[in-house]
Design a protein around this motif. Structure first.
Motif, PDB file in Angstrom:
ATOM      1  N   ASP A   5       0.859  -1.181   0.000  1.00  0.00           N
ATOM      2  CA  ASP A   5       0.000   0.000   0.000  1.00  0.00           C
ATOM      3  C   ASP A   5       0.899   1.236   0.000  1.00  0.00           C
ATOM      4  O   ASP A   5       1.524   1.571   1.013  1.00  0.00           O
ATOM      5  N   SER A   7       0.243   4.269   0.044  1.00  0.00           N
ATOM      6  CA  SER A   7      -0.141   5.363   0.943  1.00  0.00           C
ATOM      7  C   SER A   7       0.517   5.189   2.310  1.00  0.00           C
ATOM      8  O   SER A   7       0.669   6.156   3.062  1.00  0.00           O
ATOM      9  N   ARG A   8       0.919   3.954   2.634  1.00  0.00           N
ATOM     10  CA  ARG A   8       1.638   3.686   3.886  1.00  0.00           C
ATOM     11  C   ARG A   8       3.135   3.554   3.661  1.00  0.00           C
ATOM     12  O   ARG A   8       3.903   3.476   4.623  1.00  0.00           O
ATOM     13  N   ALA A 172      -3.916  -7.919   3.385  1.00  0.00           N
ATOM     14  CA  ALA A 172      -4.413  -7.585   2.049  1.00  0.00           C
ATOM     15  C   ALA A 172      -5.007  -8.805   1.364  1.00  0.00           C
ATOM     16  O   ALA A 172      -4.700  -9.948   1.717  1.00  0.00           O
ATOM     17  N   GLN A 219     -12.026  -4.480   2.264  1.00  0.00           N
ATOM     18  CA  GLN A 219     -11.499  -3.700   3.374  1.00  0.00           C
ATOM     19  C   GLN A 219     -12.015  -4.231   4.709  1.00  0.00           C
ATOM     20  O   GLN A 219     -11.275  -4.301   5.698  1.00  0.00           O
TER      21      GLN A 219
END
Length: 244
Positions: A5, A7-8, A172, A219
């Motif tokens: 990910d 964004s992380r 995930a 999610q």
């Protein structure tokens, strides 16, 4: 289908990235699109040739920004052909469960990572993987197959022992766990079983269309049955006295 990910796991244009055990190249391609200087390395020569073709096609299509570079090469994860502190970022996704000397691989990754650099490690998650092993010996008792199942704290402990400082984890691909359970139940090489074919169509539809319903469902399910465990870490800077 990305497991990391971003964004992380921030990636800046110009970062030098090693995708170790790149396979078909999915993470390497994403890093290239984000403007990185990417090296995709794998021991499988056939896959590396395909990755090189895709890099060339992406460049031709203008998918990578100016300054981005991409190289695909064969190599050994236990003897990386790079000097110390060569990379800002290292990614190793769904690889360590295949390698007997996983501590050696971690040591090599830490060696080539710059102080302050970031590393992302993904492996099959303990619970869903245990189900696969229970349903099918053929799933893991094959040449080059999975030789271990990591518990989260076990993997994080090995990363700390290698000198890394973990800073985040997540799970995930929850929608993929039932697919592999079906594969194991009906035969890992039996792609014609109706439940397997039907679920595969669902996954392809989800990957291509990214509908809101399945995104929300995944999610919600990732903490419960996410197929992959993802850990992020940094390589600390040495104290000034130690560096001297």
């Amino acid at each position: 289908m990305l497991t990391v990910d971003f964004s992380r796991f921030p990636l800046a244009p110009g970062d030098r990235v090693l995708d170790l055990g790149c396979g078909a190249g999915r993470h390497a391609f994403e890093c290239y699109r984000r403007g990185a200087q990417v090296v995709a390395l794998d021991q499988n020569g056939e896959e590396i040739r395909e990755v090189a073709k895709w890099f060339a096609a992406m460049k031709e299509a203008g998918e990578a920004p100016a300054g981005a570079t991409a190289t695909a090469m064969e190599g050994d994860a236990l003897a990386l052909p790079f000097p110390d502190e060569s990379f800002d970022v290292v990614i190793i996704s769904e690889v360590m469960e295949h390698i007997p000397d996983d501590k050696g691989v971690l040591a090599e990754m830490v060696r080539v990572l710059k102080p302050g650099g970031r590393i992302a490690v993904t492996v099959p998650r303990y619970g869903p993987e245990k189900v696969c092993w229970a349903l099918s010996d053929a799933y893991h008792e094959v040449e080059g197959g999975h030789i271990r199942i990591y518990k989260a704290e076990e993997l994080l402990g090995r990363m700390r022992e290698a000198g890394l400082k973990p800073y985040g984890t997540h799970h995930a691909h929850a929608l993929h766990s039932p697919y592999w359970w079906l594969k194991c139940a009906f035969g890992v090489d039996n792609d014609q079983a109706l439940p397997v074919r039907a679920y595969h169509k669902l996954l392809v539809w989800d990957i291509m269309k990214k509908p809101l319903a399945t995104r929300v469902a995944e999610q919600a399910l990732n903490p419960l049955i996410g197929k992959s465990f993802v850990a992020y870490a940094t390589k600390p800077h040495l104290p000034r006295t130690a560096a001297r």
